[in-house]
Design a protein around this motif. Structure first.
Motif, short mmCIF file in Angstrom:
data_model
loop_
_atom_site.label_atom_id
_atom_site.label_comp_id
_atom_site.label_asym_id
_atom_site.label_seq_id
_atom_site.Cartn_x
_atom_site.Cartn_y
_atom_site.Cartn_z
N ALA A 1 -3.77 6.80 -10.62
CA ALA A 1 -4.50 5.69 -10.00
C ALA A 1 -4.95 4.68 -11.06
CB ALA A 1 -5.70 6.22 -9.22
N GLY B 1 1.33 9.24 -5.84
CA GLY B 1 1.72 10.59 -5.46
C GLY B 1 2.77 11.18 -6.38
N LEU C 1 0.82 -1.21 0.00
CA LEU C 1 0.00 0.00 0.00
C LEU C 1 0.86 1.26 0.00
CD1 LEU C 1 -2.88 -0.95 2.46
CD2 LEU C 1 -3.05 -0.59 -0.01
N ALA C 2 1.95 1.25 0.76
CA ALA C 2 2.85 2.40 0.79
C ALA C 2 3.50 2.62 -0.57
CB ALA C 2 3.92 2.20 1.87
N ALA D 1 0.90 4.11 -2.89
CA ALA D 1 0.65 5.52 -2.56
C ALA D 1 1.80 6.40 -3.06
CB ALA D 1 0.47 5.68 -1.06
#
Length: 118
Positions: free
Chosen positions: A80, A40, A32-33, A36
């Motif tokens: 995304a 980003g 997940l990190a 992200a």
């Protein structure tokens, strides 16, 4: 990716089967990190400059259908959507090989194009 799997396997081998839940949790959080950070990075750079560092080196930029730079919202959505393009054997990227404008699935979803900047 693989480095985490190797470390995790060593941890699991030393700690026994009780550590499997913890290992899966750590792996999920790391994934997940990474997702992200990727979203980003792409959203901020495409939103600011219309390109990422890699695209800039290759002389490419991301534009909307009207030729303007994508907004931060569109850049975020495109970043995304890139995850969706890569989900099943990167088929969303393969679409670009058959598209007349060389647009991948995420470009179709967000009405963007990658063009030569020079």
């Amino acid at each position: 990716g693989y480095g985490l799997a190797v470390v995790g396997f060593g941890f699991f081998k030393r700690s026994g089967p009780d550590a499997l839940g913890l290992l899966l949790l750590i792996n999920g959080l790391a994934q997940l990190a990474a997702m992200a950070l990727s979203i980003g990075y792409n959203a901020v750079l495409v939103g600011l400059w219309g390109t990422t560092l890699g695209k800039k080196v290759c002389g490419l930029k991301v534009i909307k259908a009207d030729g303007s730079k994508p907004s931060f919202g569109r850049a975020f959505g495109r970043a995304a959507a890139e995850i969706i393009s890569g989900m099943v054997c990167y088929i969303g990227y393969l679409i670009a090989g058959f598209d007349t404008e060389k647009r991948a699935l995420h470009d179709h979803m967000c009405d963007t194009r990658v063009v030569k900047a020079r």
